[in-house]
Design an enzyme around this catalytic site. Structure first.
Site, PDB file in Angstrom:
ATOM      1  N   ASP A   1      10.060  20.256 -29.370  1.00 13.71           N
ATOM      2  CA  ASP A   1       9.529  20.588 -28.045  1.00 13.71           C
ATOM      3  C   ASP A   1       8.766  21.899 -28.058  1.00 13.71           C
ATOM      4  OD1 ASP A   1       8.976  20.756 -25.379  1.00 13.71           O
ATOM      5  OD2 ASP A   1      11.019  21.178 -24.738  1.00 13.71           O
TER       6      ASP A   1
ATOM      7  N   GLU B   1      10.811  24.742 -15.343  1.00 17.56           N
ATOM      8  CA  GLU B   1      11.539  25.348 -16.477  1.00 17.56           C
ATOM      9  C   GLU B   1      12.191  26.671 -16.080  1.00 17.56           C
ATOM     10  OE1 GLU B   1       9.544  24.869 -20.272  1.00 17.56           O
ATOM     11  OE2 GLU B   1       8.262  23.334 -19.444  1.00 17.56           O
TER      12      GLU B   1
HETATM   13  C1  BGC Z   1       8.963  21.140 -22.074  1.00 21.89           C
HETATM   14  C2  BGC Z   1       9.031  19.660 -22.319  1.00 21.89           C
HETATM   15  C3  BGC Z   1       7.663  19.064 -22.193  1.00 21.89           C
HETATM   16  C4  BGC Z   1       6.694  19.771 -23.102  1.00 21.89           C
HETATM   17  C5  BGC Z   1       5.286  19.256 -23.023  1.00 21.89           C
HETATM   18  C6  BGC Z   1       7.913  21.783 -22.919  1.00 21.89           C
HETATM   19  O1  BGC Z   1       7.793  23.113 -22.589  1.00 21.89           O
HETATM   20  O2  BGC Z   1      10.210  21.712 -22.368  1.00 21.89           O
HETATM   21  O3  BGC Z   1       9.939  19.084 -21.434  1.00 21.89           O
HETATM   22  O4  BGC Z   1       7.713  17.698 -22.489  1.00 21.89           O
HETATM   23  O5  BGC Z   1       6.672  21.132 -22.781  1.00 21.89           O
HETATM   24  O6  BGC Z   1       4.663  19.598 -21.849  1.00 21.89           O
HETATM   25  C1  BGC Z   2       2.512  24.018 -20.564  1.00 23.99           C
HETATM   26  C2  BGC Z   2       3.741  23.177 -20.363  1.00 23.99           C
HETATM   27  C3  BGC Z   2       4.825  23.686 -21.231  1.00 23.99           C
HETATM   28  C4  BGC Z   2       5.024  25.180 -21.051  1.00 23.99           C
HETATM   29  C5  BGC Z   2       6.054  25.713 -21.997  1.00 23.99           C
HETATM   30  C6  BGC Z   2       2.842  25.473 -20.354  1.00 23.99           C
HETATM   31  O1  BGC Z   2       1.717  26.259 -20.566  1.00 23.99           O
HETATM   32  O2  BGC Z   2       1.516  23.621 -19.693  1.00 23.99           O
HETATM   33  O3  BGC Z   2       3.492  21.836 -20.648  1.00 23.99           O
HETATM   34  O4  BGC Z   2       5.987  23.003 -20.958  1.00 23.99           O
HETATM   35  O5  BGC Z   2       3.835  25.874 -21.219  1.00 23.99           O
HETATM   36  O6  BGC Z   2       6.313  27.062 -21.801  1.00 23.99           O
END
Ligand code: BGC
Ligand code: BGC
Length: 616
Positions: A337, A533
């Site tokens: 991830d 998040e």
């Molecule tokens: C998230 C995931 C997600 C990925 C792609 C990550 O930061 O934890 O859940 O699928 O980004 O966007």
């Molecule tokens: C992305 C997300 C990802 C996240 C992780 C963002 O910039 O757009 O998809 O989950 O960063 O920190």
């Protein structure tokens, strides 16, 4: 002074000059060596027109069993082609799309907010098709897996149907509903040429201060397991020509049991934190949804960004290989991830070696693919990663691609683009909203309200705000506060439901001082602004002072008060809330706000129950 003179007399200027020159050259060569060593060499995949692989190669034959096709394809691949398959890169990091061909890149994704320049369904399709064309221009023509976070609908796309977030589906306790939501989401994805969803999140949440609470179906292992299964089966039932949609069971394992204050990210509190649970608890509470997902043939498992007892999950050979792959018999691929692999301590090279050997198959880099390719080449050359491990990883990645029907050139022809936000899908979303609502309080039978009420006043931060209704992972990673994405607000839903004679007044902050009398009913819609998040980690999820003041103003201005809470998790309610006539938990309902009026005004009953504890 004396000694220097003595030295100089021994060494004529020419010798001094020569020695200095030698020293300078030696230092430069040394520095150059160090720099070159740090910069991994990166080879390209072999160039050769697609015709150099015979059209009748077994792997191209859709009638053969997948295992036979994998064997055939793998036997034709060079080491560089295999390494390319392990790469999963965010599309904004590919500045020259010819790199997809040059490196035989295996996977790409749109992160939250990773939309094309023009965020329209057709532009999405064109974008993904363009990448796919580059991938298929390689010698073996291996297609790309393109992934998105369609976690509550294909909601990166403006115009897509935005379903309730998973926590609302959890409140429905309705596997049939979840199946249909997942299927419709997958159809909207496939319409834009995308096969791969980074969903469902089948974590079992234990601490609702976690910013990702709403991405889960709740706190009960049984509930998460059954709705996770429904989501997987619903997704896998979707198809478009020979294209199939595939799920990602995420995030393995135990992220629901991270400890507050343990985040490895200095900006977060609990997200990306440390799971402190003994193995028995891990297996009893958190593993069952994954066991079920594997039995249902989920082809991909994503590794969490959490640690277990201090060790990053992506470095955990025991959980990824011994438990997941060997014990549970998982034959699909493990994807890491985001930046998770490089968060393993010891430098980037060591991190890659550790993660691949632990059992990660495809690496979400998500940025720099060239250095990763270089590390892999070096690791294979040094014997730090075996060619057997590489083959195993490639096999698993190819399996997902065959399952998705990618080799049968199933890229969407655009014929179903109109399914994005179609009346049928919006009506399904509205049904999901209705079934997710939980009645937390109903004093004196205030609910249902009569649609013939003469005057209703509506107020609150989420009453006329699609961004708050939809939550994050909607167009942007963190969502967009306000009315920017198409949908029906809760206010509009109320207006559309009441009788034509009913007067509906709206005020954001509940200032209705000019009303001659108290309104018969006041509806206040309040809750959380969007977050994703760790940004949403919150030590004390509760209603804001502004929301409480709005509620108080409306309470004074109306005979009956209904409070609707739009939030990704339970919010602590103040003591005076026992005097509010009715309280409804609406979770993050998405684009179809009318589903709330459907139930408030009694066209449908309340059916939802809490998917996790709501502290009172
Ligand atoms: C998230 C995931 C997600 C990925 C792609 C990550 O930061 O934890 O859940 O699928 O980004 O966007
Ligand atoms: C992305 C997300 C990802 C996240 C992780 C963002 O910039 O757009 O998809 O989950 O960063 O920190």
């Amino acid at each position: 002074m004396k000694s220097k003179k003595w030295l100089c007399s021994l060494m004529p200027a020419r010798i001094v000059f020569l020695i200095s020159l030698i020293i300078i050259i030696a230092v430069m060569v040394g520095l150059g060596y160090i720099i070159l060593k740090r910069q991994p060499k990166v080879s390209l995949v072999e160039a050769c027109p697609p015709t150099c692989t015979p059209a009748d190669a077994l792997y191209r034959n859709a009638d053969l069993p997948v295992d036979q096709r994998i064997d055939d394809l793998l036997s034709r691949m060079t080491e560089m082609e295999k390494i390319g398959q392990l790469v999963l890169v965010e599309k904004n990091s590919v500045h020259d799309s010819d790199d997809i061909t040059r490196h035989g890149i295996g996977g790409m994704l749109s992160g939250g907010g990773g939309y094309p320049k023009q965020n329209t369904p057709v532009a999405w399709l064109d974008m993904v098709r363009g990448f796919q064309t580059k991938a298929k221009a390689t010698r073996l023509g291996i297609p790309l897996l393109y992934g998105v976070d369609a976690i509550h609908g294909h909601a990166n796309v403006i115009g897509a149907t935005v379903f309730p977030h998973a926590i609302g589906l959890g409140a429905s306790h309705d596997p049939d509903l979840v199946y249909r939501v997942a299927q419709a989401t997958a159809q909207e994805m496939l319409a834009t040429g995308i096969h791969w969803n980074f969903a469902p999140d089948i974590n079992v949440v234990q601490d609702t201060r976690w910013g990702r609470t709403y991405e889960t179906f709740g706190s009960s292992t049984e509930l998460v397991t059954s709705l996770g299964l429904a989501y997987i089966e619903g997704t896998q039932s979707a198809s478009l020509n020979s294209a199939k949609a595939i799920v990602t069971a995420k995030a393995y394992l135990g992220a629901g049991a991270m400890v507050w204050g343990s985040s490895s990210n200095k900006d977060f509190k609990i997200d990306q934190g440390n799971t402190m649970a003994d193995e028995k608890t891990l297996r009893r509470v958190h593993l069952p949804p994954f066991e079920t997902a594997i039995k249902a043939d989920a082809p991909v498992v994503m590794v969490g960004l959490n640690s277990w007892n201090g060790i990053k999950l992506s470095a955990n050979h025991y959980l990824l290989t011994d438990v997941l792959k060997t014990e549970l018999g998982f034959r699909g691929m493990v994807v890491s991830d985001w930046y998770g692999v490089y968060e393993i301590p010891g430098g980037e090279y060591r991190a890659v070696v550790t993660a691949i050997n632990a059992g990660v198959d495809m690496v979400m880099l998500p940025f720099d693919y060239k250095s990763f390719i270089g590390y892999m080449e070096r690791a294979l050359e040094n014997g730090d990663i075996s060619s057997e491990r590489l083959d195993d990883a490639v096999r698993r990645i190819l399996r997902a691609k065959f399952v998705a029907g990618l080799f049968e050139d199933s890229s969407s022809d655009g014929s179903t683009l109109a399914s994005l936000g179609s009346p049928a899908n919006r009506s399904l979303a509205r049904e999901a909203v209705r079934k997710s609502l939980v009645q937390l309080q109903n004093n004196n039978k205030t609910l249902p309200l009569s649609p013939n009420t003469d005057r209703i006043i509506v107020a609150g931060s989420s009453a006329n705000n699609l961004g708050r209704q939809m939550g994050a992972w909607t167009v942007e990673w963190q969502g967009i506060d306000g009315n920017w994405v198409p949908g029906t607000t809760i206010l509009d839903g109320i207006k559309a439901t009441v009788s034509p004679l009913t007067v509906v007044d709206y005020s954001l902050d509940g200032s209705f001082d000019k009303l001659p009398n108290k309104a018969t009913v006041g509806i206040v819609v309040v809750g959380e602004a969007p977050y994703a998040e760790g940004i949403g980690d919150n030590a004390h999820p509760s209603l804001s002072a502004i929301d409480l003041a709005t509620i108080e103003r409306v309470r004074i201005a109306s005979q009956r008060l209904v409070v609707v809470i739009v939030s990704g998790r339970p919010l602590e309610l103040p003591a005076q809330s026992s005097n509010w006539d009715a309280i409804v938990a609406a979770w993050l309902p998405g684009s179809e706000g009318e589903g709330i009026a459907d139930v408030l005004f009694g066209d449908y009953p309340f059916r939802g129950t809490l998917p996790l504890e709501w502290p009172r």
